[in-house]
Design an enzyme around this catalytic site. Structure first.
Site, mmCIF file in Angstrom:
data_model
loop_
_atom_site.group_PDB
_atom_site.id
_atom_site.type_symbol
_atom_site.label_atom_id
_atom_site.label_comp_id
_atom_site.label_asym_id
_atom_site.label_seq_id
_atom_site.Cartn_x
_atom_site.Cartn_y
_atom_site.Cartn_z
ATOM 1 N N HIS A 19 41.385 -3.377 19.556
ATOM 2 C CA HIS A 19 40.420 -2.276 19.671
ATOM 3 C C HIS A 19 39.909 -2.103 21.097
ATOM 4 C CE1 HIS A 19 39.937 -2.997 15.136
ATOM 5 N NE2 HIS A 19 40.745 -1.973 15.335
ATOM 6 N N GLU A 121 46.670 6.045 5.083
ATOM 7 C CA GLU A 121 46.454 4.763 4.407
ATOM 8 C C GLU A 121 47.163 4.841 3.051
ATOM 9 O OE1 GLU A 121 45.134 1.584 5.101
ATOM 10 O OE2 GLU A 121 45.887 1.313 3.073
ATOM 11 N N ASP A 145 52.282 7.303 3.267
ATOM 12 C CA ASP A 145 52.969 6.412 4.198
ATOM 13 C C ASP A 145 52.765 6.897 5.643
ATOM 14 O OD1 ASP A 145 55.193 4.258 4.598
ATOM 15 O OD2 ASP A 145 55.816 5.988 5.783
ATOM 16 N N ASP A 166 49.671 0.096 13.382
ATOM 17 C CA ASP A 166 49.076 -1.225 13.162
ATOM 18 C C ASP A 166 49.344 -1.695 11.728
ATOM 19 O OD1 ASP A 166 47.467 -3.493 13.288
ATOM 20 O OD2 ASP A 166 45.617 -2.367 12.929
HETATM 21 N N1 SAM Z 1 44.340 -0.221 11.825
HETATM 22 C C1 SAM Z 1 43.271 -0.878 11.083
HETATM 23 C C2 SAM Z 1 42.199 -1.295 12.066
HETATM 24 O O1 SAM Z 1 42.510 -1.598 13.227
HETATM 25 O O2 SAM Z 1 41.020 -1.304 11.675
HETATM 26 C C3 SAM Z 1 43.774 -2.069 10.294
HETATM 27 C C4 SAM Z 1 44.992 -1.773 9.492
HETATM 28 S S1 SAM Z 1 45.585 -3.093 8.513
HETATM 29 C C5 SAM Z 1 46.254 -4.193 9.664
HETATM 30 C C6 SAM Z 1 47.019 -2.357 7.803
HETATM 31 C C7 SAM Z 1 46.691 -1.293 6.752
HETATM 32 O O3 SAM Z 1 47.895 -0.563 6.500
HETATM 33 C C8 SAM Z 1 46.255 -1.828 5.412
HETATM 34 O O4 SAM Z 1 45.047 -1.211 5.046
HETATM 35 C C9 SAM Z 1 47.372 -1.432 4.436
HETATM 36 O O5 SAM Z 1 46.904 -1.098 3.151
HETATM 37 C C10 SAM Z 1 47.936 -0.218 5.129
HETATM 38 N N2 SAM Z 1 49.350 0.098 4.837
HETATM 39 C C11 SAM Z 1 50.362 -0.738 4.498
HETATM 40 N N3 SAM Z 1 51.526 -0.072 4.442
HETATM 41 C C12 SAM Z 1 51.248 1.212 4.785
HETATM 42 C C13 SAM Z 1 52.042 2.372 4.957
HETATM 43 N N4 SAM Z 1 53.370 2.351 4.747
HETATM 44 N N5 SAM Z 1 51.447 3.519 5.340
HETATM 45 C C14 SAM Z 1 50.100 3.562 5.554
HETATM 46 N N6 SAM Z 1 49.293 2.491 5.406
HETATM 47 C C15 SAM Z 1 49.859 1.332 5.027
#
Ligand code: SAM
Length: 281
Positions: A19, A121, A145, A166
């Site tokens: 971040h 998400e 996705d 991420d």
């Molecule tokens: N970017 C966020 C932050 O910095 O606060 C943290 C994200 S966390 C590491 C990864 C997130 O991606 C999770 O909430 C998970 O449910 C979601 N996720 C997993 N596969 C995904 C996909 N194919 N598309 C979108 N979201 C997805």
């Protein structure tokens, strides 16, 4: 079936690395008036109360944002101080650290009239929580996705684009999927700024991503890593956090390095920061 929930890890050393880098990139982009489309392909919940049972279970923020917050009055680095001010504005009461803001918050809080933000998400529960966050009205939350969603948006309708990728890397194939999407994004938005987070694990799975990008022909890839422990010290668990930035704004490396010089001793005696051009211009 998605099982990862970022609330278990909110505010850890990797979040600080990710971040702060994101904040610095946004700060550079805001210096020009031209509109920006921001895309967060894996958004999570957006804001994390530290008192939540999930976050309290591992308390990873104690090796991340907590020591920085405690040292906040004596911080010298300008980037770190600006970041701290933004972090303070996310708190319910400015004197205490009650919440840790996730990437949707960092992207949303400086959104201007002319900019757009799309947050993807895929986890239904996480998406529901994200939808309940009081973000900018121009923050569009999409249940779907993120990599496919990003590709479908390209080319962006604004002159500039900034993407954060991420993933939770629950599936090993995600390292290659991320590389493929980055290559496609680069084809459609050659000057787009793309940030990619990856974990440093004993399995070294991140090398799939790094090697694929090195061989892809994409240029101007800068890489930084924050290591809590040395590789090989522990058989399991994440020992470091990695960030790739494609098309980093000029001077980003020096600005982050200066902030990291102040951060690393606060995170532990063995903590180390390193950065290099992964692929030059
Ligand atoms: N970017 C966020 C932050 O910095 O606060 C943290 C994200 S966390 C590491 C990864 C997130 O991606 C999770 O909430 C998970 O449910 C979601 N996720 C997993 N596969 C995904 C996909 N194919 N598309 C979108 N979201 C997805």
């Amino acid at each position: 079936m998605l099982s990862y929930q970022h609330a278990y890890h909110a505010g850890n050393f990797a979040d600080v690395h990710k971040h702060l880098t994101l904040y610095a990139v946004i700060d550079y982009l805001l210096r020009k008036k031209t509109a920006i489309t921001y895309v967060d392909t894996h958004a999570g919940r957006g804001l994390y109360p530290l008192e939540a049972p999930e976050t309290q279970r591992l308390q990873e923020y104690r090796e991340g944002i907590w020591p920085l917050w405690q040292a906040r009055a004596g911080l010298n680095d300008p980037l770190l101080n600006a970041w701290k001010e933004a972090l303070t504005s996310a708190q319910k009461a400015p004197a205490s650290l009650t919440h840790y803001p996730g990437s949707p918050w960092w992207l949303s809080h400086s959104l201007r009239e002319q900019d757009q933000l799309r947050l993807f998400e895929l986890h239904p529960g996480e998406h529901e929580q994200l939808s309940a966050q009081g973000l900018s009205p121009r923050a569009q939350r999409v249940f779907g996705d993120g990599l496919a969603g990003l590709e479908a948006m390209l080319p962006a309708i604004t002159p500039r684009i900034c993407v954060l990728i991420d993933p939770s890397y629950e599936r090993k194939v995600e390292y290659q999927e991320v590389a493929d999407t980055v290559v496609y994004t680069h084809e459609k938005a050659r000057h787009g700024v793309v940030l990619i987070w990856y974990p440093l694990l004993p399995s070294d799975h991140h090398l799939t991503l790094l090697t694929a990008l090195k061989e892809s022909g994409v240029r101007k890839i800068w890489r930084s890593e924050l290591l809590l422990r040395e590789p090989g010290e522990q058989a399991h668990g994440m020992f470091g956090s990695g960030m790739l930035v494609i098309n980093p704004p000029w001077g980003l490396d020096q600005r982050i390095a200066a902030a990291m010089e102040e951060i690393t001793p606060l995170l532990g005696t063995d903590t180390r920061y390193q950065a290099e051009w992964w692929v030059r211009e």
